[in-house]
Motif scaffolding. Structure first.
Motif, PDB file in Angstrom:
ATOM      1  N   ASP A   1       0.826  -1.207   0.000  1.00 51.16           N
ATOM      2  CA  ASP A   1       0.000   0.000   0.000  1.00 51.16           C
ATOM      3  C   ASP A   1       0.864   1.263   0.000  1.00 51.16           C
ATOM      4  O   ASP A   1       0.543   2.239  -0.685  1.00 51.16           O
ATOM      5  CB  ASP A   1      -0.947   0.020   1.201  1.00 51.16           C
ATOM      6  CG  ASP A   1      -2.095  -0.967   1.065  1.00 51.16           C
ATOM      7  OD1 ASP A   1      -2.306  -1.511  -0.045  1.00 51.16           O
ATOM      8  OD2 ASP A   1      -2.777  -1.205   2.081  1.00 51.16           O
TER       9      ASP A   1
ATOM     10  N   ALA B   1      -9.410 -11.701   3.548  1.00 54.06           N
ATOM     11  CA  ALA B   1      -8.921 -11.102   2.307  1.00 54.06           C
ATOM     12  C   ALA B   1      -8.597 -12.186   1.283  1.00 54.06           C
ATOM     13  O   ALA B   1      -8.963 -12.069   0.106  1.00 54.06           O
ATOM     14  CB  ALA B   1      -7.696 -10.233   2.590  1.00 54.06           C
TER      15      ALA B   1
ATOM     16  N   ILE C   1      -9.657 -10.019  -1.944  1.00 57.41           N
ATOM     17  CA  ILE C   1      -9.535  -8.570  -1.805  1.00 57.41           C
ATOM     18  C   ILE C   1      -8.391  -8.264  -0.847  1.00 57.41           C
ATOM     19  O   ILE C   1      -7.815  -9.169  -0.254  1.00 57.41           O
ATOM     20  CB  ILE C   1     -10.858  -7.928  -1.294  1.00 57.41           C
ATOM     21  CG1 ILE C   1     -11.288  -8.533   0.051  1.00 57.41           C
ATOM     22  CG2 ILE C   1     -11.962  -8.114  -2.334  1.00 57.41           C
ATOM     23  CD1 ILE C   1     -12.548  -7.926   0.640  1.00 57.41           C
ATOM     24  N   THR C   2      -8.067  -7.006  -0.688  1.00 54.49           N
ATOM     25  CA  THR C   2      -6.970  -6.625   0.197  1.00 54.49           C
ATOM     26  C   THR C   2      -7.431  -6.629   1.660  1.00 54.49           C
ATOM     27  O   THR C   2      -8.629  -6.542   1.944  1.00 54.49           O
ATOM     28  CB  THR C   2      -6.443  -5.216  -0.135  1.00 54.49           C
ATOM     29  OG1 THR C   2      -7.472  -4.267   0.131  1.00 54.49           O
ATOM     30  CG2 THR C   2      -5.975  -5.128  -1.584  1.00 54.49           C
TER      31      THR C   2
ATOM     32  N   SER D   1      -6.932  -4.252   3.638  1.00 48.70           N
ATOM     33  CA  SER D   1      -7.507  -2.919   3.825  1.00 48.70           C
ATOM     34  C   SER D   1      -8.984  -2.895   3.424  1.00 48.70           C
ATOM     35  O   SER D   1      -9.810  -2.301   4.122  1.00 48.70           O
ATOM     36  CB  SER D   1      -6.718  -1.901   2.999  1.00 48.70           C
ATOM     37  OG  SER D   1      -7.292  -0.631   3.097  1.00 48.70           O
ATOM     38  N   ALA D   2      -9.319  -3.554   2.330  1.00 44.99           N
ATOM     39  CA  ALA D   2     -10.718  -3.604   1.886  1.00 44.99           C
ATOM     40  C   ALA D   2     -11.577  -4.359   2.901  1.00 44.99           C
ATOM     41  O   ALA D   2     -12.714  -3.976   3.175  1.00 44.99           O
ATOM     42  CB  ALA D   2     -10.829  -4.254   0.509  1.00 44.99           C
TER      43      ALA D   2
ATOM     44  N   LYS E   1     -12.125  -2.047   5.884  1.00 40.96           N
ATOM     45  CA  LYS E   1     -13.106  -1.003   5.563  1.00 40.96           C
ATOM     46  C   LYS E   1     -14.523  -1.572   5.548  1.00 40.96           C
ATOM     47  O   LYS E   1     -15.458  -0.952   6.050  1.00 40.96           O
ATOM     48  CB  LYS E   1     -12.770  -0.349   4.224  1.00 40.96           C
ATOM     49  CG  LYS E   1     -11.537   0.522   4.299  1.00 40.96           C
ATOM     50  CD  LYS E   1     -11.129   1.036   2.946  1.00 40.96           C
ATOM     51  CE  LYS E   1      -9.822   1.814   3.072  1.00 40.96           C
ATOM     52  NZ  LYS E   1      -9.261   2.158   1.782  1.00 40.96           N
ATOM     53  N   GLN E   2     -14.691  -2.769   4.976  1.00 39.51           N
ATOM     54  CA  GLN E   2     -16.012  -3.383   4.935  1.00 39.51           C
ATOM     55  C   GLN E   2     -16.500  -3.701   6.346  1.00 39.51           C
ATOM     56  O   GLN E   2     -17.657  -3.465   6.684  1.00 39.51           O
ATOM     57  CB  GLN E   2     -15.996  -4.663   4.091  1.00 39.51           C
ATOM     58  CG  GLN E   2     -17.358  -5.333   4.001  1.00 39.51           C
ATOM     59  CD  GLN E   2     -18.424  -4.418   3.426  1.00 39.51           C
ATOM     60  OE1 GLN E   2     -18.294  -3.945   2.303  1.00 39.51           O
ATOM     61  NE2 GLN E   2     -19.462  -4.141   4.179  1.00 39.51           N
TER      62      GLN E   2
END
Length: 176
Positions: A43, A144, A149-150, A152-153, A156-157
């Motif tokens: 990132d 993840a 997905i990451t 981080s994603a 956030k979710q």
């Protein structure tokens, strides 16, 4: 301008290749999870690629290490915040104890019903991620990988899901 951007990208790519192992190692020592550390370093690379050069090669190298340190700090802050939110999302008073009064039982049923309704209002994937993380204890890194997905994603979710549930449970959480 295009030449400067191209030079920066090549320079950052070289710096990243030269220092990636040390950067990930530094992050692993601080977050204690290789997958999360690698994700944080990646990132940082992407953000720096967009930000541009600090100037001299030494300054760019220092910026790379400082950015990873800051990313680790941000990760710890968001994890701590998320944990505080989660601790308050499903307080112990929602769970019925044997000594609870009939009113406590009714309030607990209402709160659980509100949580159930809140979880039905979000996407199936968000609901599955939330339940897997909160109930089954599956890590963000594992989620993840599972969803492609990451980390981080995933974070956030989960944060969006927690905010949604908190809003829907606000009346029940205020009774504590």
């Amino acid at each position: 301008m295009k030449l400067a951007i191209s030079f920066w990208r090549k320079n950052l790519a070289r710096l990243f290749e030269d220092h990636r192992r040390q950067l990930v190692s530094m992050a692993v020592r601080r977050v204690r999870d290789r997958d999360v550390a690698a994700e944080l370093v990646q990132d940082v690379y992407v953000r720096l690629m967009q930000a541009g050069s600090a100037g001299a090669n030494d300054a760019d190298t220092k910026m790379l290490y400082a950015s990873v340190r800051n990313a680790v700090i941000d990760h710890h802050r968001s994890t701590a915040t998320r944990n505080r939110v989660m601790d308050h999302l499903m307080p112990s008073q929602m769970w019925v104890r044997e000594t609870s009064s009939p009113q406590d039982h009714a309030e607990a049923r209402q709160a659980l019903s509100a949580l159930d309704t809140a979880l039905k209002e979000i996407t199936p994937q968000a609901r599955d991620m939330f339940i897997a993380h909160r109930i089954e204890g599956i890590s963000n890194a594992e989620l993840a990988k599972k969803y492609g997905i990451t980390v981080s994603a995933v974070e956030k979710q989960l944060a969006r899901t927690m905010r949604h549930c908190q809003e829907k449970l606000a009346d029940h959480l205020d009774r504590s």
